[in-house]
Write an enzyme that holds these catalytic residues in place. Sequence first.
Site, mmCIF file in Angstrom:
data_model
loop_
_atom_site.group_PDB
_atom_site.id
_atom_site.type_symbol
_atom_site.label_atom_id
_atom_site.label_comp_id
_atom_site.label_asym_id
_atom_site.label_seq_id
_atom_site.Cartn_x
_atom_site.Cartn_y
_atom_site.Cartn_z
ATOM 1 N N ARG A 1 -6.389 14.685 17.118
ATOM 2 C CA ARG A 1 -5.886 13.665 16.217
ATOM 3 C C ARG A 1 -6.876 12.721 15.895
ATOM 4 O O ARG A 1 -7.553 12.092 16.618
ATOM 5 C CB ARG A 1 -5.035 12.870 17.097
ATOM 6 C CG ARG A 1 -3.696 13.595 17.648
ATOM 7 C CD ARG A 1 -2.772 14.157 16.363
ATOM 8 N NE ARG A 1 -1.475 14.421 16.706
ATOM 9 C CZ ARG A 1 -0.150 14.350 15.920
ATOM 10 N NH1 ARG A 1 -0.536 13.863 14.698
ATOM 11 N NH2 ARG A 1 0.952 14.390 16.194
ATOM 12 N N GLU B 1 -3.073 22.629 9.522
ATOM 13 C CA GLU B 1 -2.849 22.465 10.473
ATOM 14 C C GLU B 1 -3.322 23.431 11.771
ATOM 15 O O GLU B 1 -3.130 24.600 11.492
ATOM 16 C CB GLU B 1 -1.404 22.488 10.829
ATOM 17 C CG GLU B 1 -0.464 21.612 11.781
ATOM 18 C CD GLU B 1 1.028 21.467 11.700
ATOM 19 O OE1 GLU B 1 1.572 20.434 12.025
ATOM 20 O OE2 GLU B 1 1.523 22.314 10.905
ATOM 21 N N GLU C 1 -0.214 24.654 6.172
ATOM 22 C CA GLU C 1 -1.894 24.615 5.676
ATOM 23 C C GLU C 1 -2.667 23.323 6.162
ATOM 24 O O GLU C 1 -2.388 22.385 5.961
ATOM 25 C CB GLU C 1 -1.950 24.891 3.827
ATOM 26 C CG GLU C 1 -3.184 24.614 3.452
ATOM 27 C CD GLU C 1 -4.102 25.881 3.266
ATOM 28 O OE1 GLU C 1 -3.459 26.943 3.476
ATOM 29 O OE2 GLU C 1 -5.289 26.030 2.734
ATOM 30 N N ARG D 1 5.152 -10.954 7.867
ATOM 31 C CA ARG D 1 5.134 -9.610 8.638
ATOM 32 C C ARG D 1 4.538 -8.414 7.785
ATOM 33 O O ARG D 1 5.252 -7.907 6.595
ATOM 34 C CB ARG D 1 6.549 -9.146 9.117
ATOM 35 C CG ARG D 1 7.351 -10.432 9.837
ATOM 36 C CD ARG D 1 6.625 -10.367 11.198
ATOM 37 N NE ARG D 1 7.190 -11.435 12.099
ATOM 38 C CZ ARG D 1 6.415 -12.421 12.488
ATOM 39 N NH1 ARG D 1 5.157 -12.661 12.123
ATOM 40 N NH2 ARG D 1 6.953 -13.507 12.975
ATOM 41 N N GLU D 2 3.643 -7.721 8.238
ATOM 42 C CA GLU D 2 3.088 -6.244 7.467
ATOM 43 C C GLU D 2 3.292 -5.333 8.430
ATOM 44 O O GLU D 2 3.226 -5.280 9.638
ATOM 45 C CB GLU D 2 1.670 -6.482 7.307
ATOM 46 C CG GLU D 2 1.184 -7.548 6.292
ATOM 47 C CD GLU D 2 -0.162 -7.665 6.101
ATOM 48 O OE1 GLU D 2 -0.813 -8.458 5.358
ATOM 49 O OE2 GLU D 2 -0.835 -7.153 6.946
ATOM 50 N N GLY E 1 5.291 -3.218 16.875
ATOM 51 C CA GLY E 1 4.384 -4.235 16.487
ATOM 52 C C GLY E 1 4.202 -4.101 14.690
ATOM 53 O O GLY E 1 4.152 -5.152 14.240
ATOM 54 N N GLU F 1 10.665 21.903 13.664
ATOM 55 C CA GLU F 1 9.214 21.498 14.234
ATOM 56 C C GLU F 1 8.984 22.619 15.469
ATOM 57 O O GLU F 1 7.731 23.020 15.543
ATOM 58 C CB GLU F 1 9.254 20.101 14.733
ATOM 59 C CG GLU F 1 9.088 19.126 13.527
ATOM 60 C CD GLU F 1 7.834 19.313 12.778
ATOM 61 O OE1 GLU F 1 6.850 19.787 13.014
ATOM 62 O OE2 GLU F 1 7.938 18.578 11.715
ATOM 63 N N GLU G 1 9.081 3.152 12.859
ATOM 64 C CA GLU G 1 9.081 4.476 13.244
ATOM 65 C C GLU G 1 10.219 4.407 14.608
ATOM 66 O O GLU G 1 10.214 3.724 15.311
ATOM 67 C CB GLU G 1 7.822 5.198 13.481
ATOM 68 C CG GLU G 1 8.183 6.525 14.088
ATOM 69 C CD GLU G 1 6.811 7.437 14.439
ATOM 70 O OE1 GLU G 1 5.867 6.761 14.336
ATOM 71 O OE2 GLU G 1 6.829 8.633 14.660
ATOM 72 N N PHE H 1 0.718 -1.198 0.153
ATOM 73 C CA PHE H 1 -0.080 0.067 0.023
ATOM 74 C C PHE H 1 0.923 1.191 -0.141
ATOM 75 O O PHE H 1 1.864 1.435 0.765
ATOM 76 C CB PHE H 1 -0.973 0.144 1.241
ATOM 77 C CG PHE H 1 -1.743 1.447 1.197
ATOM 78 C CD1 PHE H 1 -2.771 1.662 0.379
ATOM 79 C CD2 PHE H 1 -1.493 2.224 2.094
ATOM 80 C CE1 PHE H 1 -3.664 2.554 0.478
ATOM 81 C CE2 PHE H 1 -1.983 3.331 2.254
ATOM 82 C CZ PHE H 1 -3.170 3.492 1.373
#
Lengths: 184, 184
Positions: A69, A145, A143, A42-43, A120, A97, A124, A20
């Site tokens: 969120r 945010e 834009e 594993r995905e 899992g 940031e 990241e 994907f």
Amino acid sequence: MTRDDDSHLVETPLASEKVFSGKLLEVRRDRVRLPNGGEATREFVVHPGAVLVVPVQDDGRLVLERQYRYPVRRVMLEFPAGKIDPGEVPLATAQRELVEEAGYTATEWKRLGTLHPEIGYSTEFIDLYEARGLSYVGSRLDEGEFLDIVTMTEDELLAVFDCGGLTDGKTIAALFAWRRARGR
Amino acid sequence: MTRDDDSHLVETPLASEKVFSGKLLEVRRDRVRLPNGGEATREFVVHPGAVLVVPVQDDGRLVLERQYRYPVRRVMLEFPAGKIDPGEVPLATAQRELVEEAGYTATEWKRLGTLHPEIGYSTEFIDLYEARGLSYVGSRLDEGEFLDIVTMTEDELLAVFDCGGLTDGKTIAALFAWRRARGR
């Protein structure tokens, strides 16, 4: 913390395909060799890595964000954080940031460690920084945010946590790392 | 911690579609209405929720697992945890995972709160529990599941963290929650 004698735990890749590719997320599906010789699938989400900043004002107050969120359908209290851009070193991401989202520059930067938020199903990692010597220069939100900036003392943030108002994993882990670095 | 006056932050769903459905992961892509009336796309993993257990032996030692996590390509130190099965209440998941993975039953269970490990792109929540009154009955690992059980004192685990050997976000956040519940 993989060790030399961990061969009874380690999985090795056999094949990998992108299954994907969206605007935000990329998902891969790998076939792996298990420690016992078997095979499994594993995905996982492929992520470029991120940074998080614990911004400390001169009076000791911490700078946090309140941001909706969508995946968890609520406003979350978080330290400023963001994804590493291609070719960017993590400290540069942290500096970018902090000013873009929270509107602060900082003169003192300290590494607080690294965490893995979702072992899992995501590659990241998040590099953690403390920022001191803050100057407010105004935020430059992307834009689309929307967020509120709030400041609170360490004790106030701990009280929010104790009442169930701080549930963001990366922010809790960063608060822990920041306190440990100060001997708490 | 969404409040009544958070309408300047909240996004509302306009449309939703499943864009990936694998063996482990399901990904949705939603169109949302932004607070300023604009529109945006949100992609995220749909997750049933999970539990994590902080198992405390009678002598105070903590029970943890060392498990290879393919997405981050290393052996990770973690508290026992697992996904909630359909129709299962979280406490039942906690009891099931503690015996299946770590091999312990427990007589005393205490809620330690909830965390959200990946608010950027997953609906996942993790309910945290402390388990005491442990009895070892032997683990029943799933086919293709490989892990080592280790026990350590709180001070030993903190020393591992301070040296960079504990980077799993949920485990760090749970350690923090467990210490806070004991007044640390």
